[in-house]
Design an enzyme around this catalytic site. Structure first.
Site, PDB file in Angstrom:
ATOM      1  N   ASP A 113     -28.582  -9.715 -50.407  1.00 14.28           N
ATOM      2  CA  ASP A 113     -27.836 -10.718 -51.169  1.00 14.28           C
ATOM      3  C   ASP A 113     -28.542 -12.069 -51.135  1.00 14.28           C
ATOM      4  OD1 ASP A 113     -27.349 -11.136 -48.455  1.00 14.28           O
ATOM      5  OD2 ASP A 113     -25.240 -10.647 -48.555  1.00 14.28           O
TER       6      ASP A 113
ATOM      7  N   ASP B 133     -13.856 -10.426 -42.786  1.00 11.01           N
ATOM      8  CA  ASP B 133     -12.902  -9.867 -43.760  1.00 11.01           C
ATOM      9  C   ASP B 133     -13.334  -8.475 -44.239  1.00 11.01           C
ATOM     10  OD1 ASP B 133     -15.080 -10.462 -45.346  1.00 11.01           O
ATOM     11  OD2 ASP B 133     -14.040 -11.863 -46.665  1.00 11.01           O
TER      12      ASP B 133
ATOM     13  N   GLU C  46     -16.928  -9.191 -51.278  1.00 12.30           N
ATOM     14  CA  GLU C  46     -15.679  -9.661 -50.698  1.00 12.30           C
ATOM     15  C   GLU C  46     -14.542  -8.678 -51.004  1.00 12.30           C
ATOM     16  OE1 GLU C  46     -15.866 -11.813 -48.573  1.00 12.30           O
ATOM     17  OE2 GLU C  46     -16.611 -13.775 -49.204  1.00 12.30           O
TER      18      GLU C  46
END
Ligand code: GLP
Length: 259
Positions: free
Chosen positions: A66, A135, A142
């Site tokens: 990323d 998370d 995400e």
């Protein structure tokens, strides 16, 4: 999915480095690299093996997971710069063999397509290192990322921006947007190595490994992959329900099997 619980972060780093070394020594290889704090021990271990053990990356290629949108390649916190500083400049990858996304691309959608095509043109990733966000994100996928997503632009959660603020002078400098390999892209790697260290990752590791496969925990997508090794220290493993079984299975692992 094989879950291996090791006493310390140094044991996780050594075991991850063993897996990468075996792959790289087997012939020309494509290695998927993650940034963040978690793989740093693994990179140190690989650098040491390069310096003292004859481990060479000259025949290998690497692809980053990323990149931040809006940071030029030479910005110290661009993942291009981070991976060079933490790993690739200290070993012997050939010029042009370490690939990343261009966070300054005028057309991020086209850049994402180009990147997926370049991974494919290289023959796909043989072994992919992954960290995990608090998370449950992998790469920068995400929560609610499509479980079959391809490389694309994403908006970071506030939590991830807070988590990553330590690398920037002020929290506001953490970009809102990123380009990330998708969960479908990552899942095409032939072997996935998910690393988790420390208590702060215990909930995310438990949700990824033992929770339902659900977009709310992007790393749970790995449950659908045929070859995943989860390497965690005791603290990151502390919320796993079936810890004893994973240890029992590892103690009885056939010697010939490898990771
Ligand atoms: C970052 C990266 C991920 C990394 C994760 C955890 O935001 N994009 O690739 O795995 O978050 O980071 P760390 O290892 O520093 O805890």
């Amino acid at each position: 999915m094989e879950i291996i619980i090791l006493p310390t972060p140094a044991d996780v780093a050594r075991t991850a480095a063993d897996a990468i070394e075996d792959q790289v020594r087997s012939g020309p290889s494509v290695v998927g690299l993650a940034t963040g704090s978690t793989p740093l021990g693994t990179y140190q271990e690989l650098i040491e093996r390069h310096r003292t053990g004859g481990l060479s990356f000259a025949q290998a290629q690497a692809f980053l997971l990323d990149e931040y949108v809006g940071l030029p390649t030479d910005h110290p916190q661009s993942y291009h710069s981070v991976i060079r500083a933490e790993f690739t400049d200290s070993v012997d990858f050939a010029a042009g063999a370490v690939h990343g996304l261009d966070g300054m691309a005028a057309n991020p959608a086209a850049e994402a397509l180009r990147y997926d095509a370049s991974i494919e043109a290289a023959g796909g990733v043989d072994i992919q290192i992954l960290g995990i966000g608090t998370d449950g994100h992998i790469g920068f996928n995400e929560p609610m990322s499509s479980l079959v997503s391809r490389t694309r632009i994403k908006t970071l959660t506030q939590q991830t921006r807070v988590d990553n603020a330590r690398f920037f002078e002020t929290p506001e400098q953490v970009p809102d947007h990123v380009l990330t390999q998708g969960l479908g892209t990552i899942s095409q790697a032939r072997h996935l190595l998910l690393l988790g260290l420390g208590e702060a990752k215990a909930d995310a590791v438990a949700a990824a490994v033992e929770g339902p496969v659900a977009a709310i925990c992007p790393a749970s997508a790995l449950q659908l992959h045929p070859h995943v090794t989860v390497l965690v220290d005791e603290a990151a493993a502390s919320k796993l329900l079936h810890k004893e079984y994973y240890q029992y299975a590892f103690d009885r692992k056939p010697a010939w099997q490898g990771l």
